[in-house]
Design an enzyme around this catalytic site. Structure first.
Site, PDB file in Angstrom:
ATOM      1  CD  GLU A 119      -2.889   0.928   2.480  1.00 30.92           C
ATOM      2  OE1 GLU A 119      -3.505   1.927   2.883  1.00 30.92           O
ATOM      3  OE2 GLU A 119      -3.020  -0.203   2.986  1.00 30.92           O
ATOM      4  CG  ASP A 127      -1.784   4.614   2.829  1.00 27.57           C
ATOM      5  OD1 ASP A 127      -2.424   4.060   1.929  1.00 27.57           O
ATOM      6  OD2 ASP A 127      -1.618   4.116   3.952  1.00 27.57           O
ATOM      7  CD  GLU A 169      -4.775   7.096   5.612  1.00 30.18           C
ATOM      8  OE1 GLU A 169      -5.675   6.241   5.583  1.00 30.18           O
ATOM      9  OE2 GLU A 169      -3.987   7.218   6.569  1.00 30.18           O
TER      10      GLU A 169
END
Length: 269
Positions: free
Chosen positions: A98, A100, A102
């Site tokens: 993953e 990210d 955010e």
């Protein structure tokens, strides 16, 4: 038609195609939210909304093993405390990879926190957080993930904010074997998102809305991104961001790593 006119006409067609706007209808599916995610303007705009019942999200129709993905996002304005807006890549399975972006909401007037992380084989703990040098709710800004076999580069409006290199030679895990899908979402995380969960979502401000446009996905390995590195200008801009706008770096968290920073933090190669 003369050869010159044919060439000129063909060039115009190629140019028109190369600058044509991306179409969310072609690239993504609204994955959840029961109608709270909407593709508008003939596929040129996608909005996600959040209320007390549910958030919403979308995902790419295709998985990619390496690529460069650009997304323009306008974040939730006003009091967005408790909300999280995301744009990330993720593989399937219990030992997933993953990458990210955010965006952690704030009380009106406070800066958003941009939270980044990299997971490999289900293991993350590589958080870096930033405040942005502009109001991300006033206009659209471009957030990009470049992922090739040598490195991951996260950029904001073409300014690099983070580079995570492939240091497998040192025993550091690097995501390179599992194709990842692109995801984006808007959801409630007021148990941790704003000041560690001290500030809760004010549902009287709902529905909250984030907007996405100009998605661009390049997964062709013969493109420049596949071997792209950080030149001296990019390295200088990265240092500027990390000096002035980084608010958390796992590499310098001595409480989490009392025996010393992880290997990828200490190498200069």
């Amino acid at each position: 038609m003369s050869p010159f006119k044919i060439f000129f006409f063909t060039t115009l067609l190629v140019a028109a195609f190369s600058v044509s706007a991306a179409d969310f209808n072609t690239d993504v599916n609204v994955a959840w939210g029961n109608g709270r995610g909407k593709i508008l303007n003939n596929g040129q705009l996608l909005t996600l909304s959040l209320d007390k019942s549910s958030g919403s999200g979308f995902q790419s129709k295709t998985e990619y093993l390496f690529g460069k993905i650009d997304m323009q996002i306008k974040l939730v304005p006003g009091n967005s405390a408790g909300t999280v807006t995301t744009f990330y890549l993720k593989s399937e399975g219990s030992t997933w990879d993953e990458i990210d972006f955010e965006f952690l909401g704030n009380m009106s007037g406070d800066p958003y926190t941009l939270h980044t992380n990299v997971y490999t084989q289900g293991k993350g703990d590589k958080e870096q957080q930033f405040h942005l040098w502009f109001d991300p709710t006033a206009n659209f800004h471009t957030y990009s993930i470049l992922w090739n076999p040598q490195r991951i580069i996260l950029t904001v409006d073409d300014t690099p904010i983070r580079e995570f290199k492939n240091y497998e030679s040192l025993g550091v895990l690097f995501p390179k074997n599992k194709p990842m899908r692109m995801y984006a979402s808007l959801w409630n995380a007021d148990d941790w998102a704003t000041r560690g969960g001290l500030v809760k979502t004010d549902w009287s401000k709902a529905p909250f809305m984030a907007s996405y446009r100009n998605i661009k996905i390049d997964s062709k390995p013969n493109s420049n991104w596949y071997t792209q590195e950080m030149d001296s200008t990019s390295q200088a801009r990265l240092k500027w961001v990390q000096k002035n706008y980084m608010i958390y770096n796992y590499c310098t968290d001595h409480r989490r790593f009392p025996q010393g920073a992880p290997k990828e933090c200490t190498t200069s190669s």
